[in-house]
Every structure is written in C-alpha cells, then in structure tokens.
Design an enzyme around this catalytic site. Structure first.
Site, PDB file in Angstrom:
ATOM      1  N   ASN A 183     -41.596   3.098  -1.777  1.00  0.00           N
ATOM      2  CA  ASN A 183     -42.730   3.086  -2.814  1.00  0.00           C
ATOM      3  C   ASN A 183     -42.683   3.319  -4.261  1.00  0.00           C
ATOM      4  O   ASN A 183     -42.951   2.412  -5.058  1.00  0.00           O
ATOM      5  CB  ASN A 183     -43.670   4.217  -2.068  1.00  0.00           C
ATOM      6  CG  ASN A 183     -44.788   4.133  -1.179  1.00  0.00           C
ATOM      7  OD1 ASN A 183     -44.796   2.630  -0.937  1.00  0.00           O
ATOM      8  ND2 ASN A 183     -45.518   4.672  -0.739  1.00  0.00           N
ATOM      9  N   GLU A 184     -41.974   4.423  -4.585  1.00  0.00           N
ATOM     10  CA  GLU A 184     -41.801   4.717  -5.891  1.00  0.00           C
ATOM     11  C   GLU A 184     -40.797   6.173  -6.297  1.00  0.00           C
ATOM     12  O   GLU A 184     -40.568   6.738  -5.291  1.00  0.00           O
ATOM     13  CB  GLU A 184     -43.295   5.117  -6.646  1.00  0.00           C
ATOM     14  CG  GLU A 184     -43.952   6.410  -6.278  1.00  0.00           C
ATOM     15  CD  GLU A 184     -44.528   6.611  -5.154  1.00  0.00           C
ATOM     16  OE1 GLU A 184     -44.134   7.367  -4.130  1.00  0.00           O
ATOM     17  OE2 GLU A 184     -45.665   5.920  -4.742  1.00  0.00           O
ATOM     18  N   ASP A 219     -48.596   5.313   7.052  1.00  0.00           N
ATOM     19  CA  ASP A 219     -47.543   4.918   6.141  1.00  0.00           C
ATOM     20  C   ASP A 219     -46.453   6.191   5.863  1.00  0.00           C
ATOM     21  O   ASP A 219     -45.288   5.790   5.649  1.00  0.00           O
ATOM     22  CB  ASP A 219     -48.228   4.510   4.906  1.00  0.00           C
ATOM     23  CG  ASP A 219     -48.910   3.076   4.938  1.00  0.00           C
ATOM     24  OD1 ASP A 219     -48.634   2.557   5.780  1.00  0.00           O
ATOM     25  OD2 ASP A 219     -49.687   2.880   3.836  1.00  0.00           O
ATOM     26  N   GLY A 220     -46.696   7.330   5.809  1.00  0.00           N
ATOM     27  CA  GLY A 220     -45.674   8.223   5.617  1.00  0.00           C
ATOM     28  C   GLY A 220     -44.731   8.563   6.685  1.00  0.00           C
ATOM     29  O   GLY A 220     -43.517   8.606   6.543  1.00  0.00           O
ATOM     30  N   ASP A 269     -46.725  13.769 -19.230  1.00  0.00           N
ATOM     31  CA  ASP A 269     -46.699  14.583 -18.030  1.00  0.00           C
ATOM     32  C   ASP A 269     -45.399  13.958 -17.078  1.00  0.00           C
ATOM     33  O   ASP A 269     -44.671  14.708 -16.200  1.00  0.00           O
ATOM     34  CB  ASP A 269     -47.988  14.730 -17.084  1.00  0.00           C
ATOM     35  CG  ASP A 269     -49.039  15.654 -17.818  1.00  0.00           C
ATOM     36  OD1 ASP A 269     -48.691  16.278 -18.731  1.00  0.00           O
ATOM     37  OD2 ASP A 269     -50.056  15.507 -17.188  1.00  0.00           O
ATOM     38  N   ARG A 274     -43.260  11.086 -24.179  1.00  0.00           N
ATOM     39  CA  ARG A 274     -43.621  12.485 -24.341  1.00  0.00           C
ATOM     40  C   ARG A 274     -44.876  12.750 -23.558  1.00  0.00           C
ATOM     41  O   ARG A 274     -45.895  11.849 -23.652  1.00  0.00           O
ATOM     42  CB  ARG A 274     -43.896  13.189 -25.477  1.00  0.00           C
ATOM     43  CG  ARG A 274     -42.684  13.386 -26.482  1.00  0.00           C
ATOM     44  CD  ARG A 274     -43.036  13.612 -27.749  1.00  0.00           C
ATOM     45  NE  ARG A 274     -41.726  13.866 -28.544  1.00  0.00           N
ATOM     46  CZ  ARG A 274     -41.062  12.824 -29.150  1.00  0.00           C
ATOM     47  NH1 ARG A 274     -41.441  11.798 -29.202  1.00  0.00           N
ATOM     48  NH2 ARG A 274     -39.992  13.264 -29.814  1.00  0.00           N
ATOM     49  N   ALA A 324     -50.275  10.711 -18.231  1.00  0.00           N
ATOM     50  CA  ALA A 324     -50.819  11.414 -19.404  1.00  0.00           C
ATOM     51  C   ALA A 324     -49.851  11.523 -20.595  1.00  0.00           C
ATOM     52  O   ALA A 324     -49.247  12.556 -20.969  1.00  0.00           O
ATOM     53  CB  ALA A 324     -51.201  13.049 -19.267  1.00  0.00           C
TER      54      ALA A 324
END
Length: 267
Positions: free
Chosen positions: A123-124, A46-47, A151, A149, A186
């Site tokens: 992808n993103e 996929d990469g 990560d 707020r 997070a």
C-alpha cells in the site's frame, strides 16, 4: 499438485471459513503447505491480505494471493463468504489468470550503522515525526527538489493510492501503471517555506530520496508495520523490481472496485 495455505483475521467467522476452505481443498486433492504455498487464500479483509503479503514477501515469484472479505468489500479481498464453494472449485479445477500489481521498495539508511533495511510495501510508506514538524530534503532522480516542512509524507503504490493517499488528496492510480505517488501531509507554505503542494507521480526507475534535517524521532510505517528511530540518515523509495501476484478467477476491474468502495452500487 498445487500447494495452498489459508490465513484468517482471527474472528469466529473468518476462522470457521478458513477451516471449511482447508478441508474442501484437501478433499479436492490439494496439499496444505504454509511454508511454500502456490496460492495464499486470505480470509478477513484488506488488512488480513496485507499481513499475508508480508508473511510471503520472500517468495513473490512463486506465490499468488486471493482474498475473501468477511467485513466490507476490499480492494484486495474481493470474494464474498457465500461464494467460497465456487472459489474452492475454481482453485481446484480451473487455471487462473495472474494479475500483477507494482510494489514500493523502501530502503532505510542509518547514521549509526552501515547496514541498510529494505522493505516492500503493498500500500504505502509514511514518514512522520513523534515531535514537531518533519523537515527533510527531497531529492528526485539524484537532484534536489524541495525542502519539505509539515506533518509528514506518504509514498504509495498504485493499488495503495485508494488508501491513506486518497485521504490526503492524492490521485487514484490504476495498478497497470508501474509508478509511485508522493503526497504531502499538511505542508507549511509561506514566504519562507515553499513546497510543490501537489501529489507527485513518479515512474519506474525514478528514485525519491528523503533526507531528514531535524534531529527528532522519526516514525516510518510500511503498510501496517511501524518503526520509530532517531538515527535515520535517509529513506529511499522507488518502484520495486518485484510485483505482487493475485489469482483472478473472474474479471473484477479496478475502476469497478473503486466505484463499489467509494460511490456504491448506484441505481
């Protein structure tokens, strides 16, 4: 006459397959053309296909992609090395079905320039900082939604929902849904700070605008590409006007790929 090109992950197995595919397709009368291919055959994983997509993102209306995996089965690379002969005959002899998947448009604006940078993600896109928490206002459809707020944030396409987004607890979206998903990394939630906490799925024509509030170095990724910048004013995400086109020579339903990737064959 169809023009093709073959890209490789660069390992010995992938390079050997690339050579075989190229000579076989030329024997069938097809023309190798790395500049203006009608079809890009990606050999690796996929990469490798992500890299091929970014190499040809300027001609998405004219180029289709097909992937051969020389490692694990992928979401984009779904042909096996032992099937190469069959695939070559398909490409040379049979019309293929075109399957289109939605893409993510990312527009980055800077404090020190009037120019904007526009990217397409298969992808993103992720947004993090190199120091401390990410603090940013999130506007949806031009209206303030929340101050985040934590990560970082991940904005994914439907086909990319099985990648980093899934690891963050996001939902898996079928690529027939032109949409994007915003997932938290997070987040800090207490009596002072509050975020929605759930992944958000936004439809076509809804924009999501991230306005960083703290003066820190930001790290933005678009698929496998990464950039670091302190002067980022805003990051705007929406479903792109363009689609990525895959050449399908046989049915391989999305949910079957999800099952085989994450659950296995079963009994």
């Amino acid at each position: 006459m169809m023009h093709f090109t073959v890209t490789s992950r660069g390992d010995d197995v992938s390079d050997a397959l690339k050579k075989d595919i190229t000579s076989s397709l030329e024997e069938h009368g097809l023309t190798e053309d790395a500049d203006q291919p009608d079809i890009v055959i990606s050999v690796g994983g996929d990469g490798t296909l992500l890299e091929a997509f970014h190499s040809y993102h300027g001609r998405l209306d004219d180029t289709c992609f097909v992937g051969i995996h020389t490692g694990h089965l992928g979401f984009y690379a779904d042909w096996q090395p032992e099937e190469v002969e069959k695939l070559v005959i398909h490409i040379a002899k049979t019309p293929f079905q075109v399957v289109e998947y939605p893409l993510l448009e990312v527009v980055v604006r800077h404090y020190d320039s009037d120019d904007t940078d526009r990217y397409l993600a298969l992808n993103e896109c992720t947004v993090k900082t190199l120091e401390g928490s990410l603090v940013c206002d999130i506007d949806i459809k031009g209206e303030p939604f929340e101050t985040f707020r934590g990560d970082g944030l991940c904005i994914s396409t439907p086909s990319g929902s099985t990648a980093y987004n899934k690891a963050l607890g996001g939902g898996i979206l079928h690529p027939s849904l032109p949409s994007m998903q915003l997932t938290e990394m997070a987040s800090i939630n207490n009596r002072v700070y509050r975020t929605i906490g759930s992944p958000l799925i936004l439809p076509q024509h809804h924009t999501c605008l991230l306005n960083p509030l703290n003066d820190v170095e930001m790290q933005i990724t678009v698929d496998h590409m990464s950039m670091v910048d302190r002067s980022i004013k805003s990051i705007q995400c929406r479903v792109a006007e363009e689609n990525v086109r895959f050449a399908r020579f046989r049915p391989f339903p999305f949910w079957k790929r999800v099952k085989e990737s994450f659950i296995g064959e079963g009994e």
